[in-house]
Design an enzyme around this catalytic site. Structure first.
Site, mmCIF file in Angstrom:
data_model
loop_
_atom_site.group_PDB
_atom_site.id
_atom_site.type_symbol
_atom_site.label_atom_id
_atom_site.label_comp_id
_atom_site.label_asym_id
_atom_site.label_seq_id
_atom_site.Cartn_x
_atom_site.Cartn_y
_atom_site.Cartn_z
ATOM 1 N N ASP A 163 41.088 41.926 41.732
ATOM 2 C CA ASP A 163 41.378 43.309 41.345
ATOM 3 C C ASP A 163 42.196 44.131 42.335
ATOM 4 O O ASP A 163 43.188 44.736 41.967
ATOM 5 C CB ASP A 163 40.060 44.060 41.083
ATOM 6 C CG ASP A 163 39.232 43.415 39.977
ATOM 7 O OD1 ASP A 163 39.513 42.250 39.627
ATOM 8 O OD2 ASP A 163 38.316 44.060 39.475
ATOM 9 N N GLU A 392 28.110 38.426 45.568
ATOM 10 C CA GLU A 392 29.367 38.434 44.809
ATOM 11 C C GLU A 392 30.502 37.868 45.674
ATOM 12 O O GLU A 392 31.305 37.077 45.233
ATOM 13 C CB GLU A 392 29.685 39.870 44.367
ATOM 14 C CG GLU A 392 30.884 39.973 43.448
ATOM 15 C CD GLU A 392 31.148 41.408 42.976
ATOM 16 O OE1 GLU A 392 30.451 42.336 43.456
ATOM 17 O OE2 GLU A 392 32.051 41.591 42.140
HETATM 18 C C1 GLC Z 1 35.379 41.919 39.454
HETATM 19 C C2 GLC Z 1 36.211 40.739 39.889
HETATM 20 C C3 GLC Z 1 36.602 39.919 38.684
HETATM 21 C C4 GLC Z 1 35.349 39.512 37.912
HETATM 22 C C5 GLC Z 1 34.459 40.729 37.583
HETATM 23 C C6 GLC Z 1 33.097 40.338 37.039
HETATM 24 O O1 GLC Z 1 36.104 42.783 38.634
HETATM 25 O O2 GLC Z 1 37.339 41.130 40.603
HETATM 26 O O3 GLC Z 1 37.325 38.771 39.055
HETATM 27 O O4 GLC Z 1 35.674 38.847 36.748
HETATM 28 O O5 GLC Z 1 34.243 41.483 38.747
HETATM 29 O O6 GLC Z 1 32.432 39.476 37.920
#
Ligand code: GLC
Length: 425
Positions: A163, A392
């Site tokens: 992101d 995460e």
């Molecule tokens: C964040 C990450 C993305 C992922 C999402 C859900 O937005 O950057 O890659 O899919 O979280 O885990």
């Protein structure tokens, strides 16, 4: 399956299971995410194959008529997330977003298929998914590569799955903020704001959503109308790999037309990917299609092409880059070169380690015969979990766990690493 870490991972997968899909983590991400689900299915398959097929089926049940597959499916209302369905306004019965995510489905489905214990079920489910995945790939090449270059562009940073990567900074700076709605972020209520994207970035993310919404989410128009158009080597490598995996399955299942077309897409993509190679950095770099410039940003997006069958010399050069990055950090693979001035060890995709990326890089290097580096990445990934649990993402310097906890795809990757040993194939 006695390893205690597998038991812990299974518990996380169960805890985040919503019946026909899995949420990435409770609270921060309460819906179904596209590439999370596909990679999560690999972990689920070790415990329940039928459930793992359902994970991907559920995602494709929300494919649009034009072939597009959304990045989020808002199965149930939950006001703990911003931007929700009221901001996207895509007009779907079950609301979805209108942007997509890295297309790992072809890869994931082939892996489920090749490893299936219940082969009848696998043939049925794969035969059903195959044409739907092919339509998604066709959508990419039609709507995201309108000039037929062989490489697709993303039109929103969130599509990359990385992101707030440094890769998007320059392109995002060209996105205006006039007329952007006022909003309250929810992500920083669940996670430390210092580990998340900035407010200035969020305003541009939302401006793009409003812009695409004003064009009625007409994917035939969005690419050319977007001020943000970036060609990401990692994203393209994932698409190429998925095309090749789809072709292999299509051969086995007697779907020759799909196989031929997917192979042609992959071949063209692989040739074009070479245009993103950069000798000075010894890795691939993004191309800003809107500005027609090379993005001088050494991120993990330029190492992810190891996941596709790139030339052997490129795989070796990527191993050399990983060795350098490994000297500059404690845990591979930092999402950005720690030597770069913009590197931030705790801020999301601007430095931290992500297990799914490690998995894909290790997998590709293994196939290329680069076992020593693949082993090292797997070992350092598992070491991170031992030290810091199922987070995460992690600080590559000291392994500090960041973002959401009890994280689904992290758990799925751990199951993969442990049950497939040091050979994730
Ligand atoms: C964040 C990450 C993305 C992922 C999402 C859900 O937005 O950057 O890659 O899919 O979280 O885990």
């Amino acid at each position: 399956m006695t390893h205690p870490m597998i038991e812990q991972a299974a518990e996380i997968l169960r805890g985040n299971d919503r019946g026909s899909y899995t949420v990435p983590t409770h609270g921060l991400y309460p819906f179904q995410w596209n590439w999370d689900s596909c990679l999560t299915a690999l972990g689920l398959a070790h415990f329940d194959e039928a459930r793992s097929w359902t994970e991907i089926d559920t995602l494709f049940d929300h494919q649009w008529e034009d072939g597009f597959v959304p990045h989020i499916i808002f199965h149930e209302a939950d006001d703990g997330y911003f931007p929700g369905p009221d901001v996207w306004q895509t007009g779907r019965d079950v609301p979805t977003t209108g942007i997509t995510q890295p297309p790992v489905a072809g890869f994931a489905v082939r892996r489920l298929f090749d490893r299936a214990r219940d082969t009848d079920l696998a043939r049925r489910r794969a035969a059903d998914l195959l044409p739907r995945i092919a339509r998604w790939h066709d959508w990419f090449y039609r709507c995201r590569d309108p000039q037929g270059t062989g490489l697709v562009a993303i039109i929103h940073p969130w599509e990359s799955g990385r992101d707030n990567s440094i890769d998007w900074d320059a392109a995002l700076a060209a996105v205006p903020t006039d007329g952007v709605m006022s909003f309250t972020r929810k992500d920083i209520q669940h996670a430390n704001p210092d580990h998340r994207p900035t407010q200035a970035q969020y305003e541009r993310y939302i401006w793009l959503v409003q812009h695409f919404r004003s064009l009625d989410w007409d994917h035939a128009k969005l690419h050319d109308a977007s001020p943000f158009r970036v060609v990401d080597p990692g994203f393209n490598a994932i698409l190429i790999r998925s095309c090749l995996d789809l072709a292999a399955m299509a051969d086995t299942l007697g779907q020759g037309d799909i196989a031929r077309s997917a192979r042609a897409q992959a071949q063209k993509g692989l040739t074009a990917l070479e245009s993103l190679w950069n000798d000075a950095h010894g890795q691939y770099l993004c191309h800003d299609r809107a500005a027609n410039t090379t993005v001088d940003s050494p991120s993990v997006g330029g190492l992810l092409p190891a996941f596709a069958p790139i030339p052997a010399a490129r795989s070796k050069a990527i191993v050399a880059r990983l060795e350098v990055i490994g000297k500059r950090s404690e845990y591979l693979v930092a999402s950005h070169d720690p030597d770069s001035a913009e590197f931030e060890s705790l801020r999301y995709w601007r430095g931290p380690v992500w297990l799914i990326v490690n998995y894909m890089i290790a997998d590709g290097l293994r196939t290329a015969g680069e076992d020593a580096m693949a082993d090292r990445i797997v070992a350092e990934s598992l070491h991170l979990i031992e030290q810091s649990g199922f987070a995460e993402y992690y600080d590559p310097m000291d392994g500090t766990p960041c973002g959401g906890g009890s994280f689904t795809w992290t758990a799925a990757m751990v199951v993969e690493f442990l049950t497939k040993g040091r050979v994730p194939a």
